[in-house]
Design an enzyme around this catalytic site. Structure first.
Site, mmCIF file in Angstrom:
data_model
loop_
_atom_site.group_PDB
_atom_site.id
_atom_site.type_symbol
_atom_site.label_atom_id
_atom_site.label_comp_id
_atom_site.label_asym_id
_atom_site.label_seq_id
_atom_site.Cartn_x
_atom_site.Cartn_y
_atom_site.Cartn_z
ATOM 1 N N LYS A 36 44.626 -12.217 10.017
ATOM 2 C CA LYS A 36 45.529 -11.694 10.897
ATOM 3 C C LYS A 36 47.022 -11.831 10.497
ATOM 4 O O LYS A 36 47.783 -10.991 10.937
ATOM 5 C CB LYS A 36 45.234 -11.986 12.220
ATOM 6 C CG LYS A 36 43.921 -12.007 12.733
ATOM 7 C CD LYS A 36 43.557 -10.868 13.438
ATOM 8 C CE LYS A 36 42.328 -10.779 14.164
ATOM 9 N NZ LYS A 36 42.232 -9.504 14.747
ATOM 10 N N GLU A 56 34.959 -1.012 15.493
ATOM 11 C CA GLU A 56 34.078 -0.315 16.328
ATOM 12 C C GLU A 56 33.988 1.112 16.092
ATOM 13 O O GLU A 56 32.903 1.831 16.229
ATOM 14 C CB GLU A 56 34.840 -0.599 17.601
ATOM 15 C CG GLU A 56 34.973 -1.875 17.971
ATOM 16 C CD GLU A 56 35.770 -1.963 19.359
ATOM 17 O OE1 GLU A 56 35.538 -1.609 20.497
ATOM 18 O OE2 GLU A 56 37.043 -2.462 19.001
ATOM 19 N N THR A 60 51.887 -7.978 11.295
ATOM 20 C CA THR A 60 51.508 -7.470 12.678
ATOM 21 C C THR A 60 52.768 -6.203 12.876
ATOM 22 O O THR A 60 53.927 -6.833 12.869
ATOM 23 C CB THR A 60 51.701 -8.513 13.870
ATOM 24 O OG1 THR A 60 50.597 -9.466 13.440
ATOM 25 C CG2 THR A 60 51.334 -7.551 15.096
ATOM 26 N N GLU A 76 44.294 -2.704 14.542
ATOM 27 C CA GLU A 76 44.051 -2.888 16.144
ATOM 28 C C GLU A 76 44.801 -2.338 16.797
ATOM 29 O O GLU A 76 46.252 -2.461 16.642
ATOM 30 C CB GLU A 76 43.708 -4.606 16.237
ATOM 31 C CG GLU A 76 42.420 -4.949 15.588
ATOM 32 C CD GLU A 76 42.137 -6.420 16.134
ATOM 33 O OE1 GLU A 76 42.742 -6.955 16.785
ATOM 34 O OE2 GLU A 76 40.782 -6.871 15.945
ATOM 35 N N ARG A 125 38.752 -7.725 7.876
ATOM 36 C CA ARG A 125 37.369 -7.964 8.577
ATOM 37 C C ARG A 125 36.814 -8.785 7.767
ATOM 38 O O ARG A 125 35.827 -9.804 8.134
ATOM 39 C CB ARG A 125 36.770 -6.772 8.957
ATOM 40 C CG ARG A 125 37.363 -5.847 10.091
ATOM 41 C CD ARG A 125 37.869 -6.428 11.291
ATOM 42 N NE ARG A 125 38.410 -5.578 11.979
ATOM 43 C CZ ARG A 125 38.989 -5.866 13.261
ATOM 44 N NH1 ARG A 125 39.065 -7.279 13.571
ATOM 45 N NH2 ARG A 125 39.586 -5.032 14.019
ATOM 46 N N HIS A 160 35.841 -3.882 24.017
ATOM 47 C CA HIS A 160 35.820 -4.192 22.745
ATOM 48 C C HIS A 160 35.372 -5.526 22.497
ATOM 49 O O HIS A 160 34.434 -5.844 21.568
ATOM 50 C CB HIS A 160 37.500 -4.780 22.752
ATOM 51 C CG HIS A 160 37.825 -5.248 21.182
ATOM 52 N ND1 HIS A 160 37.820 -4.585 20.110
ATOM 53 C CD2 HIS A 160 38.630 -6.530 20.780
ATOM 54 C CE1 HIS A 160 38.134 -5.386 19.094
ATOM 55 N NE2 HIS A 160 38.609 -6.742 19.586
ATOM 56 N N ARG A 174 26.188 -10.687 17.546
ATOM 57 C CA ARG A 174 25.375 -11.249 18.292
ATOM 58 C C ARG A 174 24.635 -10.215 19.238
ATOM 59 O O ARG A 174 24.800 -10.114 20.400
ATOM 60 C CB ARG A 174 26.013 -12.393 19.220
ATOM 61 C CG ARG A 174 26.811 -13.492 18.399
ATOM 62 C CD ARG A 174 27.536 -14.278 19.444
ATOM 63 N NE ARG A 174 28.300 -13.691 20.484
ATOM 64 C CZ ARG A 174 29.375 -13.429 20.078
ATOM 65 N NH1 ARG A 174 30.227 -13.726 18.964
ATOM 66 N NH2 ARG A 174 30.240 -12.288 20.905
ATOM 67 N N GLN A 179 38.073 -12.407 7.812
ATOM 68 C CA GLN A 179 37.845 -12.732 9.082
ATOM 69 C C GLN A 179 36.356 -13.480 9.382
ATOM 70 O O GLN A 179 36.286 -14.440 9.929
ATOM 71 C CB GLN A 179 38.170 -11.749 10.159
ATOM 72 C CG GLN A 179 38.217 -12.043 11.692
ATOM 73 C CD GLN A 179 38.466 -10.986 12.465
ATOM 74 O OE1 GLN A 179 38.739 -9.840 12.216
ATOM 75 N NE2 GLN A 179 38.363 -11.112 14.038
ATOM 76 N N GLU A 232 46.955 -2.198 20.040
ATOM 77 C CA GLU A 232 47.089 -3.057 21.269
ATOM 78 C C GLU A 232 48.405 -2.875 21.779
ATOM 79 O O GLU A 232 49.343 -1.936 21.368
ATOM 80 C CB GLU A 232 47.315 -4.435 20.820
ATOM 81 C CG GLU A 232 45.954 -4.918 19.879
ATOM 82 C CD GLU A 232 46.049 -6.292 19.418
ATOM 83 O OE1 GLU A 232 46.605 -7.076 20.447
ATOM 84 O OE2 GLU A 232 45.047 -6.834 18.768
ATOM 85 N N THR A 238 42.694 -5.822 21.256
ATOM 86 C CA THR A 238 42.262 -4.266 20.852
ATOM 87 C C THR A 238 41.875 -3.476 22.246
ATOM 88 O O THR A 238 41.186 -4.134 22.856
ATOM 89 C CB THR A 238 41.208 -4.214 19.985
ATOM 90 O OG1 THR A 238 41.459 -4.979 18.737
ATOM 91 C CG2 THR A 238 40.871 -2.743 19.635
ATOM 92 N N ASP A 289 47.821 -13.618 20.700
ATOM 93 C CA ASP A 289 47.180 -12.275 20.989
ATOM 94 C C ASP A 289 45.779 -12.779 21.731
ATOM 95 O O ASP A 289 45.102 -13.711 21.602
ATOM 96 C CB ASP A 289 46.699 -11.920 19.299
ATOM 97 C CG ASP A 289 46.110 -10.700 19.582
ATOM 98 O OD1 ASP A 289 46.475 -9.573 20.388
ATOM 99 O OD2 ASP A 289 45.341 -10.120 18.567
ATOM 100 N N ASP A 327 47.777 -4.853 15.152
ATOM 101 C CA ASP A 327 47.520 -6.112 14.828
ATOM 102 C C ASP A 327 46.618 -5.981 13.706
ATOM 103 O O ASP A 327 45.001 -6.092 13.623
ATOM 104 C CB ASP A 327 46.422 -6.952 15.921
ATOM 105 C CG ASP A 327 46.061 -8.299 15.361
ATOM 106 O OD1 ASP A 327 46.672 -8.852 14.519
ATOM 107 O OD2 ASP A 327 45.061 -8.767 16.054
HETATM 108 MN MN MN Z 1 43.897 -8.418 17.801
#
Ligand code: MN
Length: 438
Positions: free
Chosen positions: A267, A387, A271, A213, A251, A148, A157, A254, A215, A373, A141, A247
């Site tokens: 993850k 997001e 999938t 996600e 969160r 993204h 950050r 993660q 994709e 993503t 992936d 995907d």
């Molecule tokens: Mn992904």
């Protein structure tokens, strides 16, 4: 890169399968995506056409193909997956496309002959069970959407959203192949470790920040030998086609586990991929320039050439829809959550393949390379809830009055994709669906 349009792309082609001539179908005769139909004791390779599936092994007697391609169709039946066909490479897939196009065309002698076989070679799409089209040996992936990367980076950050390597090296991680499932499979909410507050110890339990996600996945055709990198210019010769990928991502799990080695159990629980592989041949009319601005650093030479700059992108419109259990109970239609475009990706498909193999790593037929993503610059084009709801701070209102920050049990995520261009026939990818179960 094979961009040449041929007879099979002609917008005025019509099929004797009448439903394929409807303007709304994802599967006109210009598309011809490959998939696998589940049958008693296995799966058979097929091609979607209108509201039907052409059963390739049943159609064997009327397919004008070299014996090695016909043998590969038999091998797909034995394996219950498309891998033997993919292993023959792009030229064989091109030959198969031409033969199937000829066979399904209205008003040709091959078409008339095939038509006389009628229902013995066609299966209705509604009610058919579609298998995972490929046996996935390896799944990688990527993180190829700069919007993204910027969005997620800025949440975690604020002062340093985009890491200094982003514009130089395509970022990716090795995903889990064993838990790749086909559209329609239910997805069990994973349990795992999370730490809700920096001052408290972690706890273990069901994820409370489950996400999708959106994709695009590339399916590898013939691979490369270990130790033999694939050059950028040859990269697309090793890709059979594209599909949709969800995907699924937890969160909370993660956020706690990802440093320093990247995604793991957040993850690997599931999938989902769509059942139809839209071939790169079918996508040839929808190629666009890569988006990297000229003010950005040029890629290193092994990731840069004129052809890829000029045509490395794909103009594919992508949509995510969401339906809660209550919405379905009340007869509400799924809510459109986002619309984006695969044309916005910073790294091209060819660059991902060339980079992946640049150290000599071997790709094999049926390997899945997902894009990461797909998000665009606008709020409406963000390809995951993290997001779209900005970490849950801007919840989505469903037509039932329910709010969504992340996915709840019973939620169904539906992804769709299509390509349109003036003078060309619209083609679609079908759907990638999954319902979250508790
Ligand atoms: Mn992904």
């Amino acid at each position: 890169m094979t961009l040449a349009l041929d007879e099979s792309h002609r917008a005025d082609l019509r099929s004797w399968v009448e439903s394929a001539n409807a303007s709304t179908t994802d599967f006109p005769i210009q598309n011809l995506p490959l998939g696998c139909l589940r049958v008693e004791g296995g799966a058979r390779p097929g091609v979607a056409i209108g509201d039907r599936i052409l059963d390739l092994s049943a159609a064997r007697p009327v397919l004008a193909l070299e014996s090695r391609v016909l043998d590969a169709i038999d091998a797909c039946v034995a394996e219950g997956a498309l891998n033997p066909l993919l292993a023959l490479g792009r030229p064989a897939l091109h030959q198969l496309r031409a033969a199937v196009s000829d066979l399904l065309r209205a008003g040709t002698s091959a078409g008339e002959r095939a038509r006389s076989f009628g229902d013995s070679i066609l299966v209705p799409l509604s009610g058919a069970e579609l298998a995972l089209p490929i046996r996935v040996g390896d799944y990688t992936d990527f993180y190829a959407s700069i919007d993204h990367a910027r969005n997620v980076g800025s949440m975690f950050r604020p002062d340093n959203a985009l890491l200094p390597n982003y514009k130089w090296v395509p970022i990716g991680y090795h995903g889990r192949a064993s838990s790749v499932v086909t559209s329609g499979s239910s997805v069990r909410r994973p349990s795992g470790q999370r730490r809700d507050e920096a001052t408290s110890p972690p706890t273990f339990g069901p994820s409370v920040r489950l996400d999708y996600e959106l994709e695009v996945g590339a399916i590898i055709a013939d691979g490369n030998a270990l130790g033999a990198p694939i050059a950028l210019a040859a990269a697309e010769q090793h890709v059979a086609g594209l599909c949709l990928v969800n995907d699924w991502s937890a969160r909370d799990i993660q956020a706690w586990e990802y440093q320093p080695l990247g995604p793991f159990l957040a993850k690997s629980f599931a999938t989902t991929i769509s059942p139809w592989i839209v071939t790169l041949d079918a996508l040839a009319p929808f190629r666009v320039a890569a988006v990297r601005p000229s003010s950005d650093p040029a890629p290193l030479p092994y990731l840069d050439d004129e052809e890829d700059r000029a045509h490395g992108g794909f103009d594919i419109t992508l949509e995510v829809l969401l339906s809660s259990r209550r919405m379905r109970d009340e007869g509400q239609r799924p809510l459109n959550v986002s619309v984006g475009s695969f044309a916005t990706m910073y790294w091209t498909l060819a660059q991902l393949v060339a980079h992946h193999t640049s150290n000599g790593c071997n790709l094999r037929p049926g390997d899945l390379l997902a894009s990461g993503t797909v998000s665009g610059a606008t709020k409406e084009s963000r390809g995951c809830l993290l997001e779209r709801t900005w970490r849950g701070t801007e919840p989505l209102a469903l037509p039932t009055g329910e709010l969504r920050r992340f996915l709840e049990d019973g939620d169904e995520v539906i992804m769709r994709a299509s390509c349109e261009r003036t003078g060309q026939r619209r083609i679609g990818f079908g759907e990638c669906r999954g319902i979250v179960s508790g």
